[in-house]
Write a protein that holds these residues in place. Structure first.
Motif, PDB file in Angstrom:
ATOM      1  N   GLY A 112       0.830  -1.197   0.000  1.00 59.59           N
ATOM      2  CA  GLY A 112       0.000   0.000   0.000  1.00 59.59           C
ATOM      3  C   GLY A 112       0.860   1.240   0.000  1.00 59.59           C
ATOM      4  O   GLY A 112       1.960   1.249  -0.568  1.00 59.59           O
ATOM      5  N   THR A 115      -0.139   8.116   3.195  1.00 61.30           N
ATOM      6  CA  THR A 115      -0.630   9.369   2.650  1.00 61.30           C
ATOM      7  C   THR A 115       0.204  10.544   3.154  1.00 61.30           C
ATOM      8  O   THR A 115       1.100  10.386   3.999  1.00 61.30           O
ATOM      9  CB  THR A 115      -2.092   9.603   3.057  1.00 61.30           C
ATOM     10  OG1 THR A 115      -2.147   9.818   4.481  1.00 61.30           O
ATOM     11  CG2 THR A 115      -2.956   8.408   2.680  1.00 61.30           C
ATOM     12  N   LYS A 119      -1.009   8.339   6.987  1.00 62.21           N
ATOM     13  CA  LYS A 119      -1.992   7.300   7.240  1.00 62.21           C
ATOM     14  C   LYS A 119      -1.771   6.154   6.256  1.00 62.21           C
ATOM     15  O   LYS A 119      -1.569   6.389   5.060  1.00 62.21           O
ATOM     16  CB  LYS A 119      -3.413   7.836   7.071  1.00 62.21           C
ATOM     17  CG  LYS A 119      -3.766   8.997   7.994  1.00 62.21           C
ATOM     18  CD  LYS A 119      -3.852   8.567   9.440  1.00 62.21           C
ATOM     19  CE  LYS A 119      -4.344   9.704  10.319  1.00 62.21           C
ATOM     20  NZ  LYS A 119      -4.398   9.309  11.755  1.00 62.21           N
ATOM     21  N   ARG A 121      -2.708   3.264   3.781  1.00 61.42           N
ATOM     22  CA  ARG A 121      -3.787   2.838   2.898  1.00 61.42           C
ATOM     23  C   ARG A 121      -3.317   1.576   2.176  1.00 61.42           C
ATOM     24  O   ARG A 121      -2.290   1.587   1.499  1.00 61.42           O
ATOM     25  CB  ARG A 121      -4.156   3.936   1.894  1.00 61.42           C
ATOM     26  CG  ARG A 121      -4.751   5.175   2.549  1.00 61.42           C
ATOM     27  CD  ARG A 121      -6.101   4.874   3.158  1.00 61.42           C
ATOM     28  NE  ARG A 121      -6.669   6.010   3.863  1.00 61.42           N
ATOM     29  CZ  ARG A 121      -6.648   6.156   5.184  1.00 61.42           C
ATOM     30  NH1 ARG A 121      -6.060   5.221   5.944  1.00 61.42           N
ATOM     31  NH2 ARG A 121      -7.199   7.197   5.768  1.00 61.42           N
ATOM     32  N   ASP A 123      -3.529  -1.506  -0.508  1.00 61.65           N
ATOM     33  CA  ASP A 123      -4.023  -1.863  -1.835  1.00 61.65           C
ATOM     34  C   ASP A 123      -4.156  -3.372  -2.009  1.00 61.65           C
ATOM     35  O   ASP A 123      -5.108  -3.860  -2.615  1.00 61.65           O
ATOM     36  CB  ASP A 123      -3.079  -1.341  -2.928  1.00 61.65           C
ATOM     37  CG  ASP A 123      -3.014   0.179  -2.968  1.00 61.65           C
ATOM     38  OD1 ASP A 123      -4.047   0.813  -2.677  1.00 61.65           O
ATOM     39  OD2 ASP A 123      -1.935   0.719  -3.266  1.00 61.65           O
ATOM     40  N   GLU A 143      -5.421   0.001   9.028  1.00 59.01           N
ATOM     41  CA  GLU A 143      -5.647   1.346   8.504  1.00 59.01           C
ATOM     42  C   GLU A 143      -6.182   2.298   9.568  1.00 59.01           C
ATOM     43  O   GLU A 143      -6.037   3.515   9.445  1.00 59.01           O
ATOM     44  CB  GLU A 143      -6.611   1.300   7.323  1.00 59.01           C
ATOM     45  CG  GLU A 143      -6.003   0.672   6.076  1.00 59.01           C
ATOM     46  CD  GLU A 143      -6.904   0.798   4.861  1.00 59.01           C
ATOM     47  OE1 GLU A 143      -6.395   0.738   3.723  1.00 59.01           O
ATOM     48  OE2 GLU A 143      -8.137   0.942   5.049  1.00 59.01           O
TER      49      GLU A 143
END
Length: 269
Positions: A112, A115, A119, A121, A123, A143
């Motif tokens: 992933g 951000t 944070k 995230r 995939d 997450e």
């Protein structure tokens, strides 16, 4: 800035992950629980007749290793991350009989990005041991996970302290889990060689915001923590916590004493 100087006496701590780094984490936990029954003698004899020795002594341990590699920062201030789990082994000993189990998270690969707000995230999740529902639960947990230690926003100096309250559920076979609150006080003891060292004192109380009848719980513990200033990361966390609980159900009083130890070490390359 992770470290903000105020007259060279005070610093502000902030935890976050960085691009182009390798984070290797080892986490070990162990616990020993002594459970006994008092009250209705007939029911206690039935428990013993099933081969249960009283008091019951249950010991457990687990070890987990993860490696997270982060990539280059992109134009939108995000950066990719890949996390790989090693073997996750849990063992339990009940009255001298040991069982071992390899957990579903063994070999899990997560891909992933972080951000701009740092944070995670996710995939992609790759595992031949995990079903899709479990993957969704793990994804949501990772997450939305909070920092293990939430430092105050204001600067700190040696001698300062802050506290953090965390709810916890303790499973009890055949009964509803006992909900407690662990209050942890962190006291900054020293800053040297780029590390901030904290002493930890913990207290356990019954969670009074949830209705729990015929239950009592208390406990206390100690520990240490180290924060790597240059890498914005807690690289050492150790806790030794002892709890006692009492529950009454069906003419029986169940008492338990639990000693749990946890240790987490992180290296950053």
């Amino acid at each position: 800035m992770t470290l903000t100087s105020c007259g060279q006496d005070k610093v502000t701590f902030k935890t976050y992950f960085k691009p182009n780094k390798i984070y290797k984490t080892t986490m070990t936990t162990s616990s020993e629980t002594e459970v006994n029954f008092t009250g209705n003698e007939e029911k206690i004899e039935k428990i013993k007749a099933n081969g249960t020795k009283l008091p019951m002594i249950v010991a457990g341990s687990s070890e987990m290793t993860t490696t997270m590699t982060t990539g280059e920062m992109t134009a939108d201030q995000s950066f990719p991350a890949k996390m790989t789990y090693g073997k996750v082994i849990a063992s339990n000993i009940l009255n001298g009989k040991e069982t071992k189990e390899e957990k579903a998270m063994s070999g899990l690969i997560i891909e992933g990005f972080y951000t701009q707000e740092n944070k995670l995230r996710i995939d992609t999740m790759i595992s031949d041991r995990m079903d899709e529902n479990t993957k969704r639960i793990i994804k949501s947990t990772l997450e939305n996970v909070q920092q293990q230690i939430k430092f105050p926003e204001k600067p700190m100096q040696v001698g300062d302290s802050f506290d953090q309250k965390l709810p916890m559920q303790i499973p009890v076979a055949g009964l509803n889990p006992v909900k407690v609150v662990i209050n942890t006080i962190y006291k900054l003891k020293a800053i040297s060689n780029g590390k901030a060292k904290f002493d930890i004192v913990q207290t356990v109380t019954l969670d009074m915001e949830n209705e729990q009848t015929n239950v009592s719980a208390s406990g206390e513990g100690t520990g240490i923590s180290e924060f790597d200033i240059a890498n914005n990361t807690t690289t050492r966390y150790e806790s030794d916590l002892t709890m006692t609980m009492k529950m009454s159900a069906d003419d029986l009083i169940i008492s338990a004493k639990i000693n749990s130890k946890s240790k987490q070490l992180v290296t950053v390359e």
